[in-house]
Design a protein around this motif. Structure first.
Motif, PDB file in Angstrom:
ATOM      1  N   ASP A 231      48.694 -49.684 -31.610  1.00  0.00           N
ATOM      2  CA  ASP A 231      49.979 -49.846 -32.300  1.00  0.00           C
ATOM      3  C   ASP A 231      51.002 -50.348 -31.280  1.00  0.00           C
ATOM      4  OD1 ASP A 231      52.464 -49.530 -33.483  1.00  0.00           O
ATOM      5  OD2 ASP A 231      52.154 -47.430 -34.048  1.00  0.00           O
TER       6      ASP A 231
ATOM      7  N   ILE B  34      54.119 -51.461 -31.887  1.00  0.00           N
ATOM      8  CA  ILE B  34      55.533 -51.413 -32.277  1.00  0.00           C
ATOM      9  C   ILE B  34      56.279 -50.468 -31.335  1.00  0.00           C
ATOM     10  CG2 ILE B  34      57.164 -50.927 -34.113  1.00  0.00           C
ATOM     11  CD1 ILE B  34      54.995 -51.571 -36.126  1.00  0.00           C
TER      12      ILE B  34
ATOM     13  N   ASP C 159      56.236 -44.478 -37.843  1.00  0.00           N
ATOM     14  CA  ASP C 159      55.185 -43.477 -37.598  1.00  0.00           C
ATOM     15  C   ASP C 159      55.676 -42.379 -36.668  1.00  0.00           C
ATOM     16  OD1 ASP C 159      55.268 -44.861 -35.217  1.00  0.00           O
ATOM     17  OD2 ASP C 159      53.085 -45.075 -35.028  1.00  0.00           O
TER      18      ASP C 159
ATOM     19  N   ASN D 296      56.898 -42.531 -33.654  1.00  0.00           N
ATOM     20  CA  ASN D 296      56.807 -42.703 -32.212  1.00  0.00           C
ATOM     21  C   ASN D 296      56.853 -44.182 -31.860  1.00  0.00           C
ATOM     22  OD1 ASN D 296      54.180 -43.715 -32.699  1.00  0.00           O
ATOM     23  ND2 ASN D 296      53.290 -41.675 -32.492  1.00  0.00           N
ATOM     24  N   ALA D 297      56.778 -44.463 -30.558  1.00  0.00           N
ATOM     25  CA  ALA D 297      56.803 -45.843 -30.077  1.00  0.00           C
ATOM     26  C   ALA D 297      55.372 -46.386 -30.054  1.00  0.00           C
ATOM     27  CB  ALA D 297      57.444 -45.883 -28.691  1.00  0.00           C
ATOM     28  N   ARG D 298      55.044 -47.210 -29.041  1.00  0.00           N
ATOM     29  CA  ARG D 298      53.666 -47.701 -28.946  1.00  0.00           C
ATOM     30  C   ARG D 298      52.695 -46.530 -28.806  1.00  0.00           C
ATOM     31  NH1 ARG D 298      53.999 -53.198 -25.153  1.00  0.00           N
ATOM     32  NH2 ARG D 298      55.162 -54.390 -26.716  1.00  0.00           N
ATOM     33  N   ASP D 299      51.572 -46.642 -29.487  1.00  0.00           N
ATOM     34  CA  ASP D 299      50.580 -45.573 -29.387  1.00  0.00           C
ATOM     35  C   ASP D 299      49.221 -46.129 -29.748  1.00  0.00           C
ATOM     36  OD1 ASP D 299      49.762 -44.401 -32.345  1.00  0.00           O
ATOM     37  OD2 ASP D 299      51.720 -45.389 -32.347  1.00  0.00           O
TER      38      ASP D 299
ATOM     39  N   ARG E 123      48.509 -53.155 -34.672  1.00  0.00           N
ATOM     40  CA  ARG E 123      49.707 -52.982 -35.492  1.00  0.00           C
ATOM     41  C   ARG E 123      50.943 -53.549 -34.793  1.00  0.00           C
ATOM     42  NH1 ARG E 123      53.531 -48.388 -36.705  1.00  0.00           N
ATOM     43  NH2 ARG E 123      54.332 -48.981 -38.743  1.00  0.00           N
TER      44      ARG E 123
HETATM   45 CA   LIG Z   1      53.807 -45.879 -33.085  1.00  0.00          CA
END
Ligand SMILES: [Ca+2]
Ligand SMILES: [Ca+2]
Ligand SMILES: [Ca+2]
Length: 486
Positions: free
Chosen positions: A189, A191, A210, A212-215, A270
């Protein structure tokens, strides 16, 4: 490969008719024994079709037929040749008492044909089905078939199904779907978090949605929006799940839909959330998907053979430099980058921006990408499809059935829906590119792939006229055959 069979049958029928017409022709065993009928892929042979001339004793009389067959059998050291039945057109189906080698079968055909009463004799050829998957809604997927709008995938699947290839779908992420999960691997992800000011305006996780940030979890939490100040309001699209299903839905599982490259794997990446996604995140996703390094993100263990981007600018705009750099890098790492032409019925290469500059649409205007326009079930240009010299090729994009979710906001239950868009056309081409790479001795480069796909494309059954959408409709069968011949 099955194509050859009806043709050779037609030839043998023509031969039989010619011989039948020349009733006084001398016995000519070579012509009556259809040796080409042994070319059906079998390793051994046991069933043959003998046609005795009309009016001859073996044609009239079972005992005479038995004698004729018995003579041929004993000449070859076989106990007998048994007649199974007579066909509707008066031929006799006969079986040998044991499997025969090709040489033995050849000798048998010659021996039977040497009887002047015999008009023709041939192997009872085994036909094979053109592999048509048993997915329950496959017949709604006109895009894969041989009709006016189809990409000839059903015949391509006899030669290639994309095994060993990876297609990265850079999109809204992925919703769990039993007709897709089995073909998913890895993912991420991309984003990132909003700035403090942005977060103040829209909420910290406005785009990401979701929490949170990038994950490492590319699950699609839904991209619904009910804030008209942010962007257009609407329910969740499950766009990435739909696109991924067109690439590689689980196929031949007696359920739902088939995918273009049934044996390929999809890496869901994503980048699009509520109100879309930022170019900076998308550029990183391109780099990562192709196997390049992105700071703070673990390397992609499944580098993409093909990258599908069913996304782009919502209005004309110059290609961001970050994209150009990422796309050049992806091509250097061997990923084929395939993008949607866009859905604004506009020239993807020269549409003018708000300053009156002819900049076209991102991603088509990003240089080396392969850009895809959309066609209908009858092979005409979809009325929404962008067009112009930057569009390389077309694929089905109207009424495309694929995997989605029923959730209006967050995910609920899995579903299938038909969507329209160049977004739906693009994964057909990405899937074909995966089929091509799966059979190519050496993986094709971006430019080699563009050339091959364009050279093998099918002529438009309905001319797009003044709004060109590339070389034709992508032809999976011709592309795979060309790749195997390289
Ligand atoms: Ca995320
Ligand atoms: Ca996530
Ligand atoms: Ca299926």
């Amino acid at each position: 490969m099955g194509n050859r069979h009806p043709r050779s049958n037609a030839l043998s029928l023509a031969t039989a008719l010619v011989l039948g017409a020349c009733a006084f022709a001398p016995a000519y065993a070579g012509g009556k024994a259809n040796l080409a009928s042994l070319e059906d892929g079998s390793r051994s042979f046991g069933r043959f079709v003998v046609t005795y001339r009309s009016g001859t004793a073996p044609r009239r009389d079972a005992a005479a037929l038995e004698r004729s067959l018995g003579n041929a059998a004993s000449a070859l050291g076989l106990n007998t040749l048994q007649r199974l039945r007579r066909t509707a057109t008066g031929s006799d189906v006969v079986v040998s008492p044991r499997p025969l080698s090709r040489a033995e079968a050849t000798a048998l055909l010659h021996t039977i044909a040497a009887d002047p009463n015999v008009e023709s004799v041939e192997n009872d050829m085994r036909m094979v089905p053109y592999w048509t998957p048993n997915d329950s809604r496959f017949r709604e997927q006109f895009g894969f078939g041989s009709g006016a709008g189809g990409i000839r995938a059903t015949t391509a699947w006899d030669l290639a199904r994309g095994a060993g290839t990876v297609v990265a779908v850079i999109d809204t992420g992925i919703a769990s779907h039993s007709d897709l999960n089995g073909n998913l691997v890895g993912g991420y992800d991309f984003i990132s978090a909003l700035s403090g000011a942005e977060a103040q305006q829209f909420g910290a996780f406005f785009i990401a949605a979701d929490g949170n940030a990038r994950d490492a979890n590319p699950a699609d939490p839904g991209d619904w929006n009910d804030n008209p100040n942010a962007c257009r309001t609407g329910n969740s699209s499950w766009h990435g799940t739909h696109v991924a299903g067109t690439v590689a839905a689980v196929t031949n599982n007696a359920k739902g839909v088939a995918g273009t490259a049934p044996a390929a794997k999809v890496v869901p990446v994503r980048v699009l959330g509520r109100c879309g996604g930022f170019s900076s995140d998308i550029a990183d996703a391109i780099t990562w998907a192709s196997g390049g390094a992105v700071p703070g993100v673990p390397a992609n263990p499944n580098p993409a053979d093909v990258i599908n981007m069913s996304l782009g600018g919502s209005a004309p705009g110059a290609c961001p430099q970050s994209y150009k750099n990422a796309i050049v890098g992806a091509a250097q790492r061997g990923s084929i980058v395939i993008v949607a032409a866009g859905n604004d019925d506009a020239n993807a290469s020269t549409a003018v921006n708000s300053d009156g500059q002819p900049v076209g649409y991102t991603m088509t205007n990003c240089g080396t990408v392969i850009s895809v326009g959309a066609t209908t079930s009858s092979g005409g240009r979809s009325s929404f499809s962008n067009f112009g010299p930057g569009v390389d090729i077309a694929a089905p994009g109207s009424g495309i059935l694929s995997t989605v979710n029923n959730g209006l906001r967050g995910p609920t239950t899995e579903a299938y829906k038909a969507y329209d868009g160049t977004s739906m056309a693009t994964p057909h081409v990405a899937g074909v590119a995966a089929l091509v790479q799966s059979v190519a001795r050496t993986p094709l480069t971006q430019e080699q792939m563009r050339t091959l796909l364009k050279n093998t494309a099918r002529a438009f059954p309905v001319s797009p006229g003044a709004k060109p959408i590339g070389a034709g409709i992508v032809n999976a069968d011709a592309a795979v055959k060309a790749a195997k011949a390289l």
